[in-house]
Scaffold this motif. Structure first.
Motif: not given
Length: 465
Positions: A86-87, A90, A93, A442, A444, A446, A450, A452-453, A459
């Motif tokens: 999951r991390t 995300n 993206l 990176t 935070s 988006p 994008d 959202p997850v 995705v």
């Protein structure tokens, strides 16, 4: 009369192949993508199992061999467990799109250099074996047949041109795949695809060597999947991609047929004989592997077999990592086709293709081969995790492309037997390291467009991003 036992065994085999698809789907649910190594590997082996079973319905198969292949797929899927998907999904993206990441001057230049270097090296390799331009232009079929006969008779003169042509061809197709997926127009994509495969096609039609084209397609596909990952996609393909694949297949099948004819069949004049010969060779390459491995696996377990195979015994990685053995010392010589036993069904096929599993079993034994696959799976999924979540996934990009080639090649043998595999990985890594394109921070926030997850489903970013 219908053999009931054969029908039952075939139905069970089809069920085993369907089970591999189910395993791939389970990995997709867990990792959030069909592009996860476990999903790709299991889907490929579902195809490598179902196609032979359905295309040769009257051929008996050892169900224990199919159960072992299913166990291998289950084992390879286990490497996806206990990783923070999951991390990583995300974090993926926040990456720039594929076009921004890979359509850089360094990659464009490297692609052009690799393509031209491969073409030049192919010419040098042919000249080193005594072939002239007249041989190529006036009688290409005879030239290709003669080159093939010299290769099988071990009469080719060793030359650096041969190795250079292979390496540069693989690098060109991998880089071409990275560029292909980032182009907005169909015309640009087709031009890149054609340029990418010119070296591999030249090797096939001049040397009757089909393996280079086959592996080049695998690398090209792996590079396209890397771009899908960078674009936030989770699918293996699309309807548009299927259309393009169909067109490419229509173009390539006649060239592959030409290569088959070059293997000493050019004297066949009647169309019916040519058709039968092509059917025989296509069968040998497309689905003999499963039946050959099935027969060998029975002999491995001590059951009767159609051939007397080489004795079993731990080889400690010789058939899996032969290239590394060559670098470290002077290993025992292997036949050109890895194995010299030809599993033959008269009038149907003849093949010495026993899949990667024969080598794994000979190297590490029954339990040891599954332990090896579990470790390899964990490494493959770590690479995929880094590709998703790393700030600078240079090595992961190169490794995923080569890894795709390893998976596709597994129905033949271990691709890690060949030093060109490691050289391709190193060359791609070096090129990506010089681009500077995969260095970014990176965030935070988006990226524009994008989605959202919410979960680990499909995705992706919107088409206008």
């Amino acid at each position: 009369m219908i053999d009931a036992a054969l029908i039952v065994s075939k139905l069970i085999g089809v069920g085993i192949g369907a089970g591999m698809v189910l395993i791939a789907y389970t990995v997709r649910l867990h990792a959030g993508s069909w592009l996860a190594p476990g999903s790709v590997y299991c889907l490929l082996w579902a195809g490598f199992t179902l196609i032979p079973l359905l295309m040769a319905p009257t051929m008996p198969v050892n169900l224990l061999a199919l159960i072992y292949v299913l166990a291998a797929c289950v084992t390879f899927a286990l490497g996806a467990a206990l990783l923070p998907w999951r991390t990583a999904v995300n974090a993926n993206l926040a990456k720039p799109r594929a076009r921004a990441s890979f359509s850089t001057p360094v990659i464009w230049t490297s692609f052009a250099v690799a393509t031209l270097a491969s073409i030049a090296s192919i010419g040098g390799a042919l000249a080193a074996q005594g072939f002239s331009w007249d041989d190529l232009f006036l009688n290409l079929l005879a030239t290709s047949a003669k080159f093939a006969s010299m290769r099988y008779a071990d009469e080719l003169t060793p030359t650096a041109f041969t190795q250079a042509s292979l390496l540069s061809s693989y690098v060109a197709t991998a880089l071409g795949g990275l560029l292909f997926a980032g182009q907005p127009g169909a015309r640009e994509r087709w031009l890149i695809a054609l340029a990418s495969f010119v070296p591999a096609v030249l090797i096939m039609v001049t040397q009757s060597a089909k393996g280079v084209l086959f592996l080049s397609i695998a690398y090209f596909w792996g590079a396209i999947n890397v771009c899908r990952i960078f674009n936030g996609e989770t699918r293996l393909g699309s309807s548009e991609g299927l259309k393009q694949l169909t067109k490419a297949t229509i173009l390539l099948v006649p060239l592959v047929a030409f290569s088959f004819l070059a293997r000493g069949m050019s004297e066949t004049d009647e169309a019916s004989d040519i058709g039968e010969t092509l059917r025989y060779y296509f069968s040998s390459y497309m689905f003999a592997h499963l039946y050959a491995f099935s027969d060998w696996f029975g002999a491995y377990l001590g059951d009767p077999a159609s051939l007397e195979y080489a004795p079993n015994g731990a080889r400690f990685g010789l058939y899996t990592f032969y290239g590394l053995f060559q670098l470290l010392g002077d290993p025992p010589a292997l036949p050109q086709g890895v194995y010299d036993e030809y599993f033959t069904v008269e009038g149907v096929f003849a093949s010495n293709i026993y899949t990667i599993y024969r080598g794994l079993l000979m190297d590490f034994g029954l339990a040891g081969s599954l332990v090896f696959l579990l470790l390899a799976s964990w490494l493959a999924h770590v690479v995929f995790l880094l590709l998703l979540g790393s700030k600078r996934p240079r090595f992961a990009v190169a490794a995923y492309i080569v890894m795709t080639g390893v998976f596709v090649h597994s129905f033949l043998s271990s691709l890690l037997m060949y030093n060109s595999t490691y050289a391709t990985l190193a060359a791609l890594w070096l090129i990506l390291a010089f681009t500077g394109a995969l260095s970014y921070r990176t965030t935070s926030r988006p990226c524009p467009g994008d989605v959202p997850v919410v979960g680990l489903g499909s995705v992706r970013r919107s088409a206008d991003a």
